[in-house]
Design a protein around this motif. Structure first.
Motif, PDB file in Angstrom:
ATOM      1  N   GLU A  87       0.795  -1.223   0.000  1.00 48.81           N
ATOM      2  CA  GLU A  87       0.000   0.000   0.000  1.00 48.81           C
ATOM      3  C   GLU A  87       0.832   1.279   0.000  1.00 48.81           C
ATOM      4  OE1 GLU A  87      -2.576   0.570   3.326  1.00 48.81           O
ATOM      5  OE2 GLU A  87      -0.953   0.978   4.734  1.00 48.81           O
ATOM      6  N   ASP A  88       2.101   1.161   0.383  1.00 43.56           N
ATOM      7  CA  ASP A  88       2.855   2.406   0.560  1.00 43.56           C
ATOM      8  C   ASP A  88       3.843   2.662  -0.572  1.00 43.56           C
ATOM      9  OD1 ASP A  88       4.173   4.618   1.499  1.00 43.56           O
ATOM     10  OD2 ASP A  88       4.159   3.920   3.579  1.00 43.56           O
ATOM     11  N   ARG A 238      -2.671   3.199   6.154  1.00 41.58           N
ATOM     12  CA  ARG A 238      -3.852   3.982   5.849  1.00 41.58           C
ATOM     13  C   ARG A 238      -4.962   3.734   6.866  1.00 41.58           C
ATOM     14  NH1 ARG A 238      -6.591   5.750   0.845  1.00 41.58           N
ATOM     15  NH2 ARG A 238      -8.760   5.887   1.463  1.00 41.58           N
ATOM     16  N   ARG A 267      -4.543  10.157   4.276  1.00 42.83           N
ATOM     17  CA  ARG A 267      -5.649   9.801   3.389  1.00 42.83           C
ATOM     18  C   ARG A 267      -6.717   9.055   4.160  1.00 42.83           C
ATOM     19  NH1 ARG A 267      -3.663   7.697  -2.333  1.00 42.83           N
ATOM     20  NH2 ARG A 267      -5.917   7.779  -2.646  1.00 42.83           N
ATOM     21  N   VAL A 293       3.404   9.899  -3.533  1.00 39.24           N
ATOM     22  CA  VAL A 293       2.362   9.918  -4.563  1.00 39.24           C
ATOM     23  C   VAL A 293       0.990  10.038  -3.914  1.00 39.24           C
ATOM     24  CG1 VAL A 293       1.596   8.747  -6.650  1.00 39.24           C
ATOM     25  CG2 VAL A 293       3.848   8.240  -5.727  1.00 39.24           C
ATOM     26  N   GLU A 297      -2.490  12.348  -4.989  1.00 37.74           N
ATOM     27  CA  GLU A 297      -3.667  11.584  -5.388  1.00 37.74           C
ATOM     28  C   GLU A 297      -4.863  11.849  -4.474  1.00 37.74           C
ATOM     29  OE1 GLU A 297      -2.756   7.476  -5.521  1.00 37.74           O
ATOM     30  OE2 GLU A 297      -1.751   7.569  -7.465  1.00 37.74           O
ATOM     31  N   VAL A 299      -7.854  13.521  -2.332  1.00 40.24           N
ATOM     32  CA  VAL A 299      -8.822  14.570  -2.609  1.00 40.24           C
ATOM     33  C   VAL A 299      -9.327  15.111  -1.284  1.00 40.24           C
ATOM     34  CG1 VAL A 299     -10.698  15.181  -4.141  1.00 40.24           C
ATOM     35  CG2 VAL A 299      -9.625  12.928  -4.342  1.00 40.24           C
TER      36      VAL A 299
ATOM     37  N   PHE B  86       5.784   3.834  -9.374  1.00 40.76           N
ATOM     38  CA  PHE B  86       5.461   4.484  -8.108  1.00 40.76           C
ATOM     39  C   PHE B  86       3.969   4.421  -7.800  1.00 40.76           C
ATOM     40  CE2 PHE B  86       9.312   7.535  -8.462  1.00 40.76           C
ATOM     41  CZ  PHE B  86      10.149   6.455  -8.264  1.00 40.76           C
ATOM     42  N   PRO B  89       0.267  -0.380  -7.418  1.00 39.16           N
ATOM     43  CA  PRO B  89       0.607  -1.405  -6.419  1.00 39.16           C
ATOM     44  C   PRO B  89       0.693  -2.814  -7.014  1.00 39.16           C
ATOM     45  CG  PRO B  89      -1.646  -0.634  -6.122  1.00 39.16           C
ATOM     46  CD  PRO B  89      -1.023   0.241  -7.156  1.00 39.16           C
ATOM     47  N   ASN B  92       4.127  -4.173  -6.960  1.00 40.53           N
ATOM     48  CA  ASN B  92       4.594  -4.645  -5.666  1.00 40.53           C
ATOM     49  C   ASN B  92       4.106  -6.058  -5.394  1.00 40.53           C
ATOM     50  OD1 ASN B  92       4.831  -1.833  -5.775  1.00 40.53           O
ATOM     51  ND2 ASN B  92       4.987  -1.717  -3.559  1.00 40.53           N
ATOM     52  N   ARG B 238      -3.448   6.220 -13.621  1.00 39.68           N
ATOM     53  CA  ARG B 238      -4.593   6.877 -13.010  1.00 39.68           C
ATOM     54  C   ARG B 238      -5.040   8.100 -13.806  1.00 39.68           C
ATOM     55  NH1 ARG B 238      -6.390   7.900  -7.384  1.00 39.68           N
ATOM     56  NH2 ARG B 238      -7.581   9.807  -7.591  1.00 39.68           N
ATOM     57  N   VAL B 293      -4.894  -3.328  -4.571  1.00 42.71           N
ATOM     58  CA  VAL B 293      -5.160  -2.535  -3.372  1.00 42.71           C
ATOM     59  C   VAL B 293      -5.987  -1.309  -3.726  1.00 42.71           C
ATOM     60  CG1 VAL B 293      -4.074  -1.570  -1.327  1.00 42.71           C
ATOM     61  CG2 VAL B 293      -2.828  -3.212  -2.711  1.00 42.71           C
ATOM     62  N   GLU B 297      -9.308   0.586  -1.745  1.00 40.65           N
ATOM     63  CA  GLU B 297      -9.072   1.926  -1.219  1.00 40.65           C
ATOM     64  C   GLU B 297     -10.001   2.958  -1.846  1.00 40.65           C
ATOM     65  OE1 GLU B 297      -5.024   2.996  -1.725  1.00 40.65           O
ATOM     66  OE2 GLU B 297      -4.317   1.839  -0.012  1.00 40.65           O
TER      67      GLU B 297
END
Lengths: 344, 344
Positions: A87-88, A238, A267, A293, A297, A299, B86, B89, B92, B238, B293, B297
DNA sequence: CTGGTGTCTGTGAGCGTTCACAGTAGAGAA
DNA sequence: TTCTCTACTGTGAACGCTCACAGACACCAG
């Protein structure tokens, strides 16, 4: 035309011997050209280089390693659970930066993911066996003993982020957490906010502690009373940011700003605030940390403290290579920067 | 008590010779035990294993590689620009899965990021020099020539996702894109949607083409006319998802559903829909692809097509090792699954 | 008893490189 | 000339392992 090697099979590559014969010199001379070119006549060097180009010679690293004792490779060790890696995006930035910095030295990077105890043990054994010359360690809960263990085994090591204990000298590269936190809180104060909540990082890590310290310092300096109901801690994930914000909203419904110790947690906090019907930034200003990032991203886009990850990875590699070269462990602290966006 | 090696220095590790002496056998016998234990008496094997435990012996991979010609390591090659690495995900997940599958075979993974042409050239040379036994290739724009190049050099290779040309046989592992797309569109139809827009992947890749094909097939089968204004393509990022959705809203304002070819693009699309004042899922149902992921999210959580990434990476490693072992290239197609969440 | 077969073991060679050492040639100093 | 010094070059010996080979031993069949 090309002397293609038959379907699928690889031909035996040229050796230093072939190059020597081609260039009309000895193995020793070729080796000297390969390793810096000292004590080689210009004529010989030119002949060797021409022979290398002609034969397509590439050094056999295994043979070299066997005799030098170096592997000319380093490990990138991540001691985090899988979900955190997934996730990171910060990990990707570090990984990419280190890979590139190493590539400049022609050093391959071995990826080592040690999410579980078993993996950690297997990898530790691999490393201490001398299969890599050094280790770039990324670990948020710096209490884990792997750094100590490797240091004691004499493995050159650089950690990303300040390590907890100072039992033995271990190199690290970190951003100035305290200073970054101070900048953010000052910024929130300058917006007229006074009830500033904080979701800190884990308090068993210096990063978590320092950011919290910066927060408290600036509030105190500004004459704002520290309210412990305004502080909770998370683990940089998160989900923990979301839970933390929820808890803060319950404990201190009158908060008008939130400083969250990582963008990812921020977030999560945005989600919680949204659900609670608080508008960002009108009702609550939100500040993150990292400038990953995730910040752009989000909002609304997050105001955050930029960690110079490109410089962090470059410095990690620099310090590690120096240490492999025999220098003493070193600590590097890099400056942060406030990045204003839409969330404040 | 422990015979610690002095500050920072590493003691010379035990060799196969030390083990042999300790066990009272010859080097050959130790080597045989190390490599499968065939033609070794139980007594000798036990003695050797005891000696290994006692001395803490670990094989010197360089010496082994020097004679076997194998490096016993594989490369993970990602030919994507940094920004993609970056933000997505999925990389990863693949990286982690491959690392773990390889770890079971005691094979280290070398990370190779080839975002630029220069890097690509450097890395190709490194690989063809025989520094790795094989390559796990991840590349969305499968037009890039690196796969062909490596195949021609005789390097075992497995690609993630179907490759474009079929000029030479190259192994790959992919999810069933067409079938997955069909499932999603059928699902959207079952909700009563008829004006279903699609943001496809890049159309120079089989993955992009197949998902679009599945979309069109199902619509045709259901008697819904294909409207080209309802189709645009993105590049899995995205931002391209956001731009794509915006374009669709302009071209076909009456759309009531959106099938987006990746979760990341779908998140971008959600942003665009939100900005346009369309509610999800009330006004527009949105379906993604990947089940990364990013899907969970997202707000609302995305209905999506699950790609079995854990199996993908496991299969990639399996096929690659088989190919290194001399087997022919193979293609593996894995089934997908519809995962319903809040966006439809 | 002889000869084969199968299991187990030790030995020398060699993988491709670097390193230490010895040796050569040329320049300059005595 | 002769000696010393420096710049350069070649050579053997490692590094730690695997592999091919040969030898030893036990067992069974003829």
């Amino acid at each position: 035309m090309t002397m293609s090697n038959g379907a699928g099979g690889r031909r035996r590559p040229p050796t230093i011997h072939d190059v020597a014969r081609e260039a009309g010199v000895s193995r020793g001379t070729v080796s000297r050209v390969l390793n810096g070119g000292h004590y080689v006549s210009p004529a010989a060097a030119e002949a060797v280089n021409a022979a290398i180009r002609k034969t397509g010679y590439v050094v056999n690293r295994h043979a070299r390693s066997l005799i030098t004792g170096r592997s000319d490779s380093v490990g990138f060790l991540l001691t985090e659970p899988q979900e955190r890696f997934f996730e990171d995006p910060n990990f990707n930035v570090l990984l990419s930066g280190c890979t590139q910095a190493l590539a400049a030295h022609d050093i391959p990077l071995l990826l080592m993911l040690a999410g579980t105890k078993d993996e950690r043990r297997r990898i530790t054994r691999y490393i201490t066996a001398g299969h890599v010359d050094g280790v770039l360690l990324v670990s948020s809960h710096s209490g884990d003993p792997v750094a100590e263990e490797l240091r004691e085994a004499g493995v050159p090591l650089v950690q990303c982020g300040k390590p907890m204990g100072l039992r033995s000298k271990v190199s690290y590269v970190a951003a100035d957490d305290r200073d970054g936190a101070r900048d953010m809180v000052r910024h929130l104060l300058s917006l007229g906010r006074r009830r500033i909540g904080m979701v800190s990082g884990p308090l068993d890590t210096p990063g978590g502690v320092d950011r919290l310290a910066g927060y408290k310092e600036v509030l105190t300096e500004a004459g704002v009373e520290i309210d412990e109901r305004l502080v909770v801690s998370g683990d940089y994930s998160r989900a923990s940011g979301e839970a933390g914000a929820e808890r803060l909203l319950a404990q201190a419904p009158d908060l008008d700003a939130l400083f969250v110790a990582s963008d990812l947690m921020a977030r999560g906090a945005l989600t919680a605030l949204h659900r609670a019907g608080r508008r960002v930034p009108e009702d609550v200003s939100v500040g993150g940390f990292d400038d990953s990032v995730a910040a752009t991203e989000a909002v609304p886009a997050l105001t955050t403290i930029r960690q110079p990850y490109d410089r962090v990875s470059a410095e990690m590699v620099r310090v590690l290579l120096a240490q492999i070269g025999g220098e003493d462990p070193a600590a590097v602290i890099l400056p942060t920067e406030l990045v204003k966006r839409d969330s404040t």
